[in-house]
Scaffold this motif. Structure first.
Motif, short mmCIF file in Angstrom:
data_model
loop_
_atom_site.label_atom_id
_atom_site.label_comp_id
_atom_site.label_asym_id
_atom_site.label_seq_id
_atom_site.Cartn_x
_atom_site.Cartn_y
_atom_site.Cartn_z
N ASP A 312 -40.38 -82.25 34.80
CA ASP A 312 -40.59 -81.84 33.42
C ASP A 312 -42.08 -81.85 33.06
O ASP A 312 -42.60 -80.92 32.42
CB ASP A 312 -39.83 -82.77 32.46
N PHE A 313 -42.75 -82.92 33.48
CA PHE A 313 -44.18 -83.01 33.19
C PHE A 313 -44.95 -81.89 33.89
O PHE A 313 -45.81 -81.23 33.29
CB PHE A 313 -44.74 -84.36 33.62
N ILE A 314 -44.65 -81.64 35.15
CA ILE A 314 -45.35 -80.60 35.91
C ILE A 314 -45.12 -79.23 35.27
O ILE A 314 -46.04 -78.42 35.17
CB ILE A 314 -44.90 -80.61 37.38
N GLU A 315 -43.89 -78.98 34.82
CA GLU A 315 -43.60 -77.70 34.17
C GLU A 315 -44.48 -77.52 32.94
O GLU A 315 -45.01 -76.42 32.70
CB GLU A 315 -42.12 -77.60 33.81
N TRP A 316 -44.64 -78.58 32.16
CA TRP A 316 -45.50 -78.48 30.98
C TRP A 316 -46.97 -78.32 31.36
O TRP A 316 -47.68 -77.45 30.83
CB TRP A 316 -45.34 -79.74 30.11
N ALA A 317 -47.44 -79.13 32.32
CA ALA A 317 -48.87 -79.17 32.64
C ALA A 317 -49.37 -77.90 33.31
O ALA A 317 -50.58 -77.64 33.33
CB ALA A 317 -49.17 -80.37 33.54
N THR A 318 -48.46 -77.09 33.86
CA THR A 318 -48.88 -75.85 34.52
C THR A 318 -48.34 -74.62 33.80
O THR A 318 -48.28 -73.54 34.38
CB THR A 318 -48.40 -75.85 35.99
N SER A 319 -48.01 -74.78 32.53
CA SER A 319 -47.38 -73.71 31.75
C SER A 319 -48.39 -72.87 30.98
O SER A 319 -49.55 -73.24 30.82
CB SER A 319 -46.39 -74.32 30.76
N LYS A 320 -47.91 -71.75 30.45
CA LYS A 320 -48.73 -70.94 29.54
C LYS A 320 -49.06 -71.74 28.29
O LYS A 320 -50.15 -71.59 27.71
CB LYS A 320 -47.97 -69.67 29.15
N GLU A 321 -48.12 -72.56 27.84
CA GLU A 321 -48.34 -73.35 26.64
C GLU A 321 -49.48 -74.35 26.82
O GLU A 321 -50.24 -74.63 25.88
CB GLU A 321 -47.05 -74.08 26.26
N VAL A 323 -52.13 -73.88 28.67
CA VAL A 323 -53.36 -73.08 28.55
C VAL A 323 -53.72 -72.90 27.08
O VAL A 323 -54.89 -73.05 26.67
CB VAL A 323 -53.19 -71.73 29.26
N GLN A 324 -52.73 -72.58 26.27
CA GLN A 324 -52.97 -72.42 24.83
C GLN A 324 -53.46 -73.74 24.21
O GLN A 324 -54.35 -73.74 23.35
CB GLN A 324 -51.68 -71.97 24.14
N ALA A 325 -52.87 -74.85 24.63
CA ALA A 325 -53.25 -76.15 24.06
C ALA A 325 -54.70 -76.48 24.36
O ALA A 325 -55.43 -76.98 23.49
CB ALA A 325 -52.33 -77.24 24.60
N VAL A 326 -55.17 -76.18 25.56
CA VAL A 326 -56.56 -76.43 25.91
C VAL A 326 -57.48 -75.46 25.15
O VAL A 326 -58.51 -75.85 24.61
CB VAL A 326 -56.79 -76.31 27.43
N GLY A 327 -57.09 -74.19 25.13
CA GLY A 327 -57.91 -73.19 24.45
C GLY A 327 -58.13 -73.49 22.98
O GLY A 327 -59.19 -73.21 22.43
N ASN A 328 -57.11 -74.07 22.34
CA ASN A 328 -57.19 -74.37 20.91
C ASN A 328 -57.61 -75.80 20.62
O ASN A 328 -57.61 -76.22 19.46
CB ASN A 328 -55.84 -74.08 20.25
N HIS A 329 -57.95 -76.54 21.65
CA HIS A 329 -58.36 -77.93 21.47
C HIS A 329 -59.80 -77.99 20.96
O HIS A 329 -60.68 -77.31 21.49
CB HIS A 329 -58.24 -78.69 22.80
N PRO A 330 -60.08 -78.79 19.93
CA PRO A 330 -61.43 -78.82 19.35
C PRO A 330 -62.51 -79.32 20.29
O PRO A 330 -63.69 -78.99 20.12
CB PRO A 330 -61.27 -79.74 18.14
N GLU A 331 -62.14 -80.10 21.30
CA GLU A 331 -63.14 -80.62 22.23
C GLU A 331 -63.37 -79.70 23.42
O GLU A 331 -64.38 -79.84 24.12
CB GLU A 331 -62.73 -82.00 22.74
N PHE A 332 -62.45 -78.78 23.70
CA PHE A 332 -62.52 -78.00 24.93
C PHE A 332 -62.74 -76.51 24.65
O PHE A 332 -63.83 -76.00 24.81
CB PHE A 332 -61.27 -78.25 25.78
N GLY A 333 -61.72 -75.79 24.26
CA GLY A 333 -61.89 -74.38 23.93
C GLY A 333 -61.56 -73.48 25.10
O GLY A 333 -61.25 -73.90 26.21
#
Length: 432
Positions: A312-321, A323-333
């Motif tokens: 379950d964790f691997i599915e989340w960590a390598t998902s399209k979602e 990528v969106q979470a990192v892109g919209n993260h205030p520290e990363f982008g």
């Protein structure tokens, strides 16, 4: 997480949970072994939303690349059970999958496994079964300071000659002002100096083994490649290059101490100087294998009592979602999202706007040649996909570091590498 990124991350996790992609993890606890590079370190912050949404506690063990490989290999091979999720790559995944050391991965339809780049899926599978999911993928390319190159009156082109790259390094080399022409891997290890050196050797027409899997490290092509590498780094590299691999050189580059760096495409996500330009890897007449192919991926050790939660964790960590979470993260982008993993990432306007390296990275990945060729009778570019290669590569890396420091001549270092490799292959039964 807070603000907009927290809302987006939480919304994605809720949607994934509703679709069955994430199970209720309350009471679950996972120990995750990761390599200590930028994307993996960022993940620890992004994953706070995962724990909040699922209740699964994540214990991170971040290790230097060589130490990670040693500890994960030992624990997985013996069924030690120290880790629930492990970072491995293309060298290990097919071999460990075939040996039953790691679990096959089965994800929900929402995961969209077909969106994973074909080269990454193939390199992490055995007989069509995926055994590790790529967190990010990479090839290698030239990253150089265009402002320094322009000032020195030199250019670096795609698939340029090594002689021209050496001339560019010499022109940018200014040690009195703390700038070194070429920053390249010298730290011993099959995934450290041996990875880069192998691509150099490939471009000189060298190969690790012949068609009978007999080592070829005493060939004229290897001799020419290693003499070139030692000469380039000894004359135009920073002091102590025998201690430098990816993380050390990244730090040097971001301190504006490097003219050019040939290394993993993923480094482009973390380069801070705005004057960086990119070119495809150089060659000495044979471009096949001049740039490597790799993925840092997640796998589940066989027999883990937490296998379902781990998948379950691997599915989340390598998902399209993710990528969106990192892109919209205030520290990363968007310039910091994991790349070389999913085709859909390269279609995102936000990513295209932030990642000026994207086209060069994709070109490098698409041109990598892991399958057997006329040059090499084995699978792999900067490694060989056989169980014995890590042992051979470690010895080789140590010998090349000795050649770089001058503790041994290139000829003696290659002769000793050849002798060690021959003994390992004979003992493994490849030939008598």
């Amino acid at each position: 997480m807070s603000g907009k990124s927290a809302l987006l991350g939480a919304t994605a996790l809720v949607c994934m949970a509703a679709s069955g992609a994430i199970a209720d993890g309350h009471g679950k606890e996972l120990t995750i072994a990761i390599v200590n590079n930028g994307h993996m370190i960022n993940m620890q912050k992004v994953a706070e939303a995962y724990t909040e949404a699922t209740g699964t506690k994540l214990n991170w063990v971040a290790l230097e690349e060589g130490v990670l490989r040693e500890q994960v290999t030992s624990d997985t091979a013996t069924g030690g059970g120290q880790y629930d999720v492990i970072n491995i790559g293309m060298q290990e995944a097919p071999i460990w999958g075939a040996a039953g050391w790691i679990e096959p991965l089965n994800f929900s339809d929402a995961y969209d496994v077909e969106d994973i780049l074909p080269a990454m899926r193939a390199g992490l599978s055995h007989e069509g079964t995926l055994y590790a999911a790529p967190f990010y993928g990479e090839s290698s390319m030239v990253m150089y300071r265009k402002d320094l190159a322009d000032a020195a009156g030199v250019t670096i082109g795609d698939n340029d000659s090594w002689d021209n790259v050496k001339a560019a390094a010499a022109a940018m080399h200014d040690p009195d002002n703390g700038v070194y022409g070429a920053c390249l891997r010298g730290k011993p290890g099959w995934g450290d100096n041996a990875a880069f050196i192998t691509t150099v050797a490939n471009s000189f027409g060298a190969a690790w083994f012949d068609a009978d899997m007999k080592p070829q490290l005493d060939s004229p092509e290897w001799n020419a490649a290693i003499n070139f590498y030692v000469d380039l780094l000894s004359n135009y590299g920073p002091p102590g290059s025998e201690g430098n691999s990816f993380n050390e050189i990244l730090a040097l580059y971001n301190e504006d101490k490097c003219g050019l760096w040939i290394d993993a495409t993923i480094a482009a996500s973390f380069l801070e100087n705005p004057n960086v330009a990119y070119a495809q890897s150089p060659n000495a007449g044979n471009p096949v294998g001049a740039n490597w192919l790799w993925a840092w991926a997640f796998a589940v050790p066989a027999g883990s009592p937490n296998a379902d939660a781990a998948q379950d964790f691997i599915e989340w960590a390598t998902s399209k979602e993710y990528v969106q979470a990192v892109g919209n993260h205030p520290e990363f982008g968007w310039g910091s999202v994991p790349t070389g993993q999913r085709a859909s990432t390269y279609d995102l306007p936000e990513f295209q706007a932030a990642a000026k390296f994207a086209a060069a990275e994709m070109a490098a990945i698409n041109s990598a040649a892991p399958e057997p060729t006329d040059l090499k009778p084995y699978v792999g570019v900067q490694f060989v996909a056989i169980p014995e290669f890590p042992q051979i590569g470690v010895v080789f890396g140590q010998e090349m570091a000795a050649a770089l420091t001058g503790a041994k001549s290139v000829e003696d270092a290659l002769a000793d590498s050849q002798k060690a490799a021959d003994g390992i292959m004979r003992e493994a039964g490849y030939y008598e």
